[in-house]
Design an enzyme around this catalytic site. Structure first.
Site, PDB file in Angstrom:
ATOM      1  N   LYS A  10     -59.673 -51.725  -5.581  1.00 57.76           N
ATOM      2  CA  LYS A  10     -58.386 -51.219  -6.062  1.00 57.76           C
ATOM      3  C   LYS A  10     -58.413 -50.941  -7.580  1.00 57.76           C
ATOM      4  CE  LYS A  10     -55.581 -53.379  -2.425  1.00 57.76           C
ATOM      5  NZ  LYS A  10     -54.381 -54.197  -2.142  1.00 57.76           N
ATOM      6  N   TYR A  50     -50.418 -46.467   3.310  1.00 63.12           N
ATOM      7  CA  TYR A  50     -49.628 -47.693   3.471  1.00 63.12           C
ATOM      8  C   TYR A  50     -48.325 -47.439   4.242  1.00 63.12           C
ATOM      9  CZ  TYR A  50     -52.511 -50.684   0.433  1.00 63.12           C
ATOM     10  OH  TYR A  50     -53.521 -51.453  -0.096  1.00 63.12           O
ATOM     11  N   PHE A  58     -41.515 -53.803  -1.795  1.00 61.79           N
ATOM     12  CA  PHE A  58     -42.520 -53.533  -2.829  1.00 61.79           C
ATOM     13  C   PHE A  58     -43.261 -52.206  -2.623  1.00 61.79           C
ATOM     14  CE2 PHE A  58     -44.472 -56.317   0.405  1.00 61.79           C
ATOM     15  CZ  PHE A  58     -45.583 -55.556   0.773  1.00 61.79           C
ATOM     16  N   ARG A  86     -62.461 -59.753   5.630  1.00 56.19           N
ATOM     17  CA  ARG A  86     -61.213 -60.452   5.317  1.00 56.19           C
ATOM     18  C   ARG A  86     -61.513 -61.844   4.740  1.00 56.19           C
ATOM     19  NH1 ARG A  86     -56.371 -57.589   5.317  1.00 56.19           N
ATOM     20  NH2 ARG A  86     -55.324 -59.516   5.831  1.00 56.19           N
ATOM     21  N   THR A  92     -53.955 -62.541   0.637  1.00 58.25           N
ATOM     22  CA  THR A  92     -53.304 -61.468  -0.129  1.00 58.25           C
ATOM     23  C   THR A  92     -52.907 -61.937  -1.527  1.00 58.25           C
ATOM     24  OG1 THR A  92     -52.384 -60.709   1.975  1.00 58.25           O
ATOM     25  CG2 THR A  92     -51.428 -59.777  -0.039  1.00 58.25           C
ATOM     26  N   ARG A 103     -60.552 -62.286  -4.060  1.00 56.14           N
ATOM     27  CA  ARG A 103     -59.209 -62.302  -4.653  1.00 56.14           C
ATOM     28  C   ARG A 103     -59.000 -63.537  -5.531  1.00 56.14           C
ATOM     29  NH1 ARG A 103     -56.089 -59.757   0.594  1.00 56.14           N
ATOM     30  NH2 ARG A 103     -56.036 -57.597  -0.115  1.00 56.14           N
ATOM     31  N   ASN A 113     -54.465 -57.021  -6.370  1.00 55.77           N
ATOM     32  CA  ASN A 113     -55.356 -58.040  -5.803  1.00 55.77           C
ATOM     33  C   ASN A 113     -56.763 -57.515  -5.493  1.00 55.77           C
ATOM     34  OD1 ASN A 113     -54.643 -56.534  -3.606  1.00 55.77           O
ATOM     35  ND2 ASN A 113     -53.692 -58.196  -2.460  1.00 55.77           N
ATOM     36  N   HIS A 116     -58.922 -54.083  -0.861  1.00 60.17           N
ATOM     37  CA  HIS A 116     -58.261 -53.902   0.440  1.00 60.17           C
ATOM     38  C   HIS A 116     -59.317 -54.039   1.518  1.00 60.17           C
ATOM     39  CE1 HIS A 116     -56.032 -52.121   3.782  1.00 60.17           C
ATOM     40  NE2 HIS A 116     -57.175 -51.504   4.067  1.00 60.17           N
ATOM     41  N   GLU A 127     -58.079 -46.181   9.284  1.00 60.93           N
ATOM     42  CA  GLU A 127     -58.243 -46.079   7.833  1.00 60.93           C
ATOM     43  C   GLU A 127     -59.524 -45.330   7.453  1.00 60.93           C
ATOM     44  OE1 GLU A 127     -55.735 -50.214   7.060  1.00 60.93           O
ATOM     45  OE2 GLU A 127     -57.870 -50.152   6.543  1.00 60.93           O
TER      46      GLU A 127
HETATM   47  P1  GDP Z   1     -53.447 -57.370   2.820  1.00 60.95           P
HETATM   48  O1  GDP Z   1     -53.753 -56.950   4.241  1.00 60.95           O
HETATM   49  O2  GDP Z   1     -53.976 -58.748   2.492  1.00 60.95           O
HETATM   50  O3  GDP Z   1     -53.880 -56.344   1.799  1.00 60.95           O
HETATM   51  O4  GDP Z   1     -51.854 -57.519   2.695  1.00 60.95           O
HETATM   52  P2  GDP Z   1     -50.610 -56.638   3.234  1.00 60.95           P
HETATM   53  O5  GDP Z   1     -51.064 -55.644   4.274  1.00 60.95           O
HETATM   54  O6  GDP Z   1     -49.526 -57.602   3.614  1.00 60.95           O
HETATM   55  O7  GDP Z   1     -50.115 -55.871   1.943  1.00 60.95           O
HETATM   56  C1  GDP Z   1     -50.755 -54.698   1.479  1.00 60.95           C
HETATM   57  C2  GDP Z   1     -50.842 -54.750  -0.020  1.00 60.95           C
HETATM   58  O8  GDP Z   1     -49.514 -54.693  -0.564  1.00 60.95           O
HETATM   59  C3  GDP Z   1     -51.425 -56.040  -0.617  1.00 60.95           C
HETATM   60  O9  GDP Z   1     -52.830 -56.079  -0.604  1.00 60.95           O
HETATM   61  C4  GDP Z   1     -50.852 -56.014  -2.018  1.00 60.95           C
HETATM   62  O10 GDP Z   1     -51.569 -55.100  -2.859  1.00 60.95           O
HETATM   63  C5  GDP Z   1     -49.438 -55.467  -1.766  1.00 60.95           C
HETATM   64  N1  GDP Z   1     -48.466 -56.552  -1.549  1.00 60.95           N
HETATM   65  C6  GDP Z   1     -48.374 -57.404  -0.493  1.00 60.95           C
HETATM   66  N2  GDP Z   1     -47.336 -58.253  -0.618  1.00 60.95           N
HETATM   67  C7  GDP Z   1     -46.730 -57.913  -1.789  1.00 60.95           C
HETATM   68  C8  GDP Z   1     -45.577 -58.414  -2.478  1.00 60.95           C
HETATM   69  O11 GDP Z   1     -44.891 -59.338  -2.025  1.00 60.95           O
HETATM   70  N3  GDP Z   1     -45.262 -57.809  -3.664  1.00 60.95           N
HETATM   71  C9  GDP Z   1     -45.999 -56.767  -4.168  1.00 60.95           C
HETATM   72  N4  GDP Z   1     -45.624 -56.216  -5.347  1.00 60.95           N
HETATM   73  N5  GDP Z   1     -47.073 -56.263  -3.553  1.00 60.95           N
HETATM   74  C10 GDP Z   1     -47.457 -56.841  -2.377  1.00 60.95           C
END
Ligand code: GDP
Length: 140
Positions: A10, A50, A58, A86, A92, A103, A113, A116, A127
């Site tokens: 990222k 996304y 967010f 993962r 996350t 991370r 973070n 992805h 994807e």
């Molecule tokens: P991942 O599968 O671990 O990447 O997590 P998710 O699919 O839940 O979220 C996608 C991405 O959205 C994350 O990797 C973060 O970059 C962002 N994200 C997730 N939760 C939050 C949050 O609560 N606040 C913000 N600002 N970004 C978030």
């Protein structure tokens, strides 16, 4: 089972010169890079990628973050690659991520973070197809 998953370095990580460290870690863990490109995502590309998060509070911030600098898009292949990736990434939120995960080591926040990784084989297929054409994926 031999699988191919999708990974992104990222913008927070490309900005801090961490591409090599992150890719090295995947290679050390037995995952092989089968496709790779650096790209500045458009807002439209990030929104489409996304799309499942469109209703989350967010979402706009996430799209702004993902377009704040170039990303590195990768296909990673290996035994159980989806889950393995993962595990290497960690949770996350870096505050919850296990010691030694990417991370935990590199993420700046729950949003910035660093990496992805697809959360299932189905997500990986979708994807990978979103960013790569079949001829860009190498298999030997
Ligand atoms: P991942 O599968 O671990 O990447 O997590 P998710 O699919 O839940 O979220 C996608 C991405 O959205 C994350 O990797 C973060 O970059 C962002 N994200 C997730 N939760 C939050 C949050 O609560 N606040 C913000 N600002 N970004 C978030």
């Amino acid at each position: 089972m031999l699988e191919t998953t999708f990974s992104i370095v990222k913008p927070d990580a490309t900005k801090r010169n961490l591409i090599g460290k992150i890719v090295s870690r995947f290679e050390e863990e037995g995952l092989c890079v089968r496709a790779m490109k650096m790209k500045q995502l458009s807002a439209q590309e990030a929104e489409g990628f996304y799309a499942e998060h469109r209703e989350r509070p967010f979402f706009k911030d996430l799209v702004n973050f993902m377009t704040s600098g170039p990303v590195v898009l990768m296909a990673l292949q290996g035994e159980g690659a989806v889950l393995r990736n993962r595990e290497i990434m960690g949770a996350t939120n870096p505050a919850d991520a296990a010691e030694g995960t990417l991370r935990k080591l590199y993420a700046e926040s729950i949003e910035a973070n660093s990496v992805h990784g697809s959360d299932s084989a189905e997500s990986a297929a979708r994807e990978l197809a979103y960013f790569f054409s079949g001829i860009e994926l190498y298999n030997n």
